[in-house]
Design an enzyme around this catalytic site. Structure first.
Site, PDB file in Angstrom:
ATOM      1  N   SER A 142      29.624 -36.850 -23.912  1.00  0.00           N
ATOM      2  CA  SER A 142      29.640 -35.521 -23.288  1.00  0.00           C
ATOM      3  C   SER A 142      29.063 -35.668 -21.884  1.00  0.00           C
ATOM      4  CB  SER A 142      28.738 -34.585 -24.100  1.00  0.00           C
ATOM      5  OG  SER A 142      28.558 -33.350 -23.437  1.00  0.00           O
ATOM      6  N   TYR A 153      20.985 -32.482 -29.061  1.00  0.00           N
ATOM      7  CA  TYR A 153      22.347 -32.740 -28.569  1.00  0.00           C
ATOM      8  C   TYR A 153      22.305 -33.697 -27.379  1.00  0.00           C
ATOM      9  CZ  TYR A 153      27.222 -31.944 -27.341  1.00  0.00           C
ATOM     10  OH  TYR A 153      28.564 -32.115 -27.079  1.00  0.00           O
ATOM     11  N   LYS A 157      23.781 -37.556 -27.172  1.00  0.00           N
ATOM     12  CA  LYS A 157      24.877 -37.930 -26.278  1.00  0.00           C
ATOM     13  C   LYS A 157      24.453 -38.982 -25.256  1.00  0.00           C
ATOM     14  CE  LYS A 157      28.004 -35.346 -28.271  1.00  0.00           C
ATOM     15  NZ  LYS A 157      29.134 -35.961 -29.017  1.00  0.00           N
TER      16      LYS A 157
END
Ligand SMILES: NC(=O)c1ccc[n+]([C@@H]2O[C@H](COP(=O)([O-])OP(=O)(O)OC[C@H]3O[C@@H](n4cnc5c(N)ncnc54)[C@H](O)[C@@H]3O)[C@@H](O)[C@H]2O)c1
Length: 282
Positions: A142, A153, A157
């Site tokens: 991402s 998150y 990533k």
């Protein structure tokens, strides 16, 4: 790998969003496709849609956070098709804001899917792909894997970007014939904003939790950006092109990539990082 027809692709998180678009794109190229996901009815629906392109398509329920399940997925794919040429470690989830800062359960859930899912994919598939002597691995990271954020998150990533680059180095220095790409999407019109549909109890914010105004605004901003984001089919075209041209980076939003100039310049020049909030990400 320039000619994909009659070869086999495995895509995780393939019932929805980008994974589903990749599966359709690969089948249109004449590839056999193994779709895996944890959402059963949607997976059946996706398998039927992808099979309409006329190649052999199978679906397998697989929780990518579960190493034994990913091993079974690899056994199934190699057993059914005799080889796996494209592996997309794509399944991913994002946590909801939590007033207790971020719970251990949320960290474990997000790292389990986004980070361990990729690790299990590497472990279960790549040794056999190396034996084959050709193949390509696409890991879905991402832009959150390049930009700051204090969340599971972001951590997951950044880790995916790091190990994908490490895999690229190893595959090249060992002359394995395996290509590697790191997909770093900006906003894409998928169901990621509803990822909590799959979260375990342990990752959920407390029932009485009322998000603050700022949290609600950030959530609304993200939801609007995703709903107005790039079409998954367009990302699938970029992924296809990166595989056949053996390109490592796959970016969908060059405006966001521009923001990395300042990040890298501040590192090289040993300056403190730029401060920005999520609303600056447009
Ligand atoms: N949509 C965006 O704006 C965006 C931006 C950057 C990165 N990404 C990444 O793209 C990838 C694909 O997500 P998407 O945007 O298509 O969202 P999506 O929710 O539409 O699709 C994700 C799929 O992963 C599946 N999944 C969730 N947990 C799983 C598990 N434990 N095992 C197997 N499958 C599981 C879901 O059921 C779903 O089908 C994710 O890794 C996500 O982090 C998305």
């Amino acid at each position: 790998m320039q000619d994909l027809s009659d070869k086999t692709a495995v895509v995780t998180g393939a019932a929805s969003g980008m994974g589903r678009a990749f599966a359709n794109r690969f089948a249109r190229e004449g590839m056999n496709v193994v779709l895996s996901d944890i959402e059963a009815p949607k997976l059946d629906d996706a398998v039927a849609e992808v099979a309409a392109h006329g190649t052999r398509v199978i679906g397998q329920i697989t929780d990518v956070a579960d190493g034994a399940a990913v091993d079974q997925l690899a056994d199934l794919a190699f057993g059914e098709f005799g080889g796996v040429h494209v592996l997309c470690n794509n399944a991913g989830v994002a946590e909801a804001p939590n007033p207790d800062f971020i719970s251990v359960g949320a960290w474990e859930w997000v790292m389990g899917v986004n980070f361990w899912g990729v690790v299990h994919g590497h472990r279960a598939f790549i040794p056999r792909m190396i034996e084959q002597g050709e193949g390509h691995v696409v890991n879905t990271a991402s832009m959150a894997g390049h930009l700051p954020g204090h969340s599971p998150y972001t951590a997951s990533k950044w880790a995916v970007v790091g190990i994908t680059q490490g895999l690229y180095n190893t595959m090249a220095t060992d002359q394995t014939g395996i290509g590697v790409s790191c997909l770093c999407p900006g906003w894409v019109r998928t169901e990621i904003a509803e990822a909590s549909r799959n979260q375990p109890e342990s990752a959920a914010p407390p029932a009485l939790y009322e998000p603050t105004e700022e949290q609600q605004a950030a959530r609304a901003f993200v939801k609007a950006a995703i709903d107005g984001g790039m079409e998954p089919d367009a990302v699938a075209d970029l992924v296809h092109d990166a595989i056949v041209n053996n390109r490592f980076w796959i970016f969908t939003d060059l405006g966001m990539v521009e923001m990395l100039r300042e990040k890298h310049a501040s590192i090289v020049e040993n300056r403190n990082p730029q401060i920005f909030g999520i609303v600056d990400l447009d």
